[in-house]
Write a protein that holds these residues in place. Structure first.
Motif, PDB file in Angstrom:
ATOM      1  N   GLN A 100       7.061  -5.896  -8.023  1.00 51.16           N
ATOM      2  CA  GLN A 100       5.816  -6.280  -8.529  1.00 51.16           C
ATOM      3  C   GLN A 100       4.905  -4.906  -8.732  1.00 51.16           C
ATOM      4  O   GLN A 100       5.249  -3.973  -8.346  1.00 51.16           O
ATOM      5  N   GLY A 101       3.835  -4.919  -9.191  1.00 49.42           N
ATOM      6  CA  GLY A 101       3.033  -3.829  -9.594  1.00 49.42           C
ATOM      7  C   GLY A 101       2.618  -3.117  -8.477  1.00 49.42           C
ATOM      8  O   GLY A 101       2.576  -1.730  -8.483  1.00 49.42           O
ATOM      9  N   TRP A 102       2.138  -3.435  -7.462  1.00 54.36           N
ATOM     10  CA  TRP A 102       1.795  -2.899  -6.242  1.00 54.36           C
ATOM     11  C   TRP A 102       3.062  -2.198  -5.603  1.00 54.36           C
ATOM     12  O   TRP A 102       2.792  -1.051  -5.036  1.00 54.36           O
ATOM     13  N   VAL A 158       5.672  -0.996  -7.161  1.00 57.04           N
ATOM     14  CA  VAL A 158       5.816   0.347  -8.015  1.00 57.04           C
ATOM     15  C   VAL A 158       4.781   1.528  -7.345  1.00 57.04           C
ATOM     16  O   VAL A 158       5.174   2.580  -7.318  1.00 57.04           O
ATOM     17  N   LYS A 159       3.596   1.213  -7.276  1.00 54.75           N
ATOM     18  CA  LYS A 159       2.627   2.126  -6.871  1.00 54.75           C
ATOM     19  C   LYS A 159       2.943   2.754  -5.502  1.00 54.75           C
ATOM     20  O   LYS A 159       2.814   3.710  -5.521  1.00 54.75           O
TER      21      LYS A 159
END
Length: 163
Positions: free
Chosen positions: A38-40, A42-43
């Motif tokens: 999910q996006g978070w 990757v961060k």
């Protein structure tokens, strides 16, 4: 210009290593797998907040999943996203690789564990290993071999200085 930009610093692509796996298991084979994120996540991986030392791979419904890894969410992550740091993440493998791994686990008693988590261009990859557990005497033999290698290096270094 493009060659200069694509060149990475040595070791900068590694996110997390599983050092205990190399101590606890005989690594028979290594396979590179993609990771569905999910996006978070990757961060947080860009910030280096990942731990795969307690993780292992499970097989369910013909798919492989990374279980037991933790990606700590950043404090600055979006407030509307529910972050589960220990969620089970799907591994992206070909059907042939999945079938091979499942059959070896079922028949010959192998285990699949993640060895490393790293960046490959813009994608996050997991190096998974097909492993067998070590017994206590195997670990002692590895320690003896490692110490003997160090001793040989010292002897060779001293001979080159004195001779």
């Amino acid at each position: 210009m493009s060659k200069k930009n694509s060149k990475n610093k040595a070791g900068s692509s590694t996110i997390a290593l599983n050092r205990t796996a190399r101590h606890e298991y005989f690594i028979e084979e290594k396979i590179e797998a993609g990771l569905s994120l999910q996006g978070w996540e990757v961060k947080s991986l860009r910030a280096g907040k990942a731990n795969i030392s307690e993780a292992y791979v499970i097989f369910r419904d013909g798919e492989a999943y990374l279980f037991g890894s933790s990606f700590l969410p950043l404090q600055a992550a979006s407030s509307h996203v529910v972050c589960d740091p220990t969620r089970t993440r799907k591994l992206l493998l070909s059907r042939r690789e999945l079938d091979k791994l499942e059959s070896l686990i079922a028949r010959q008693g192998y285990t699949v564990v993640p060895l490393a988590l790293y960046w490959k261009q813009c994608w996050v990859k997991v190096e998974i290993g097909l492993v067998k557990g070590k017994k206590e005497h195997d670990k002692r033999e590895d320690t003896k071999a490692r110490e003997w290698d160090r001793e040989k290096a010292r002897i060779m270094k001293n001979k080159s200085r004195g001779g």
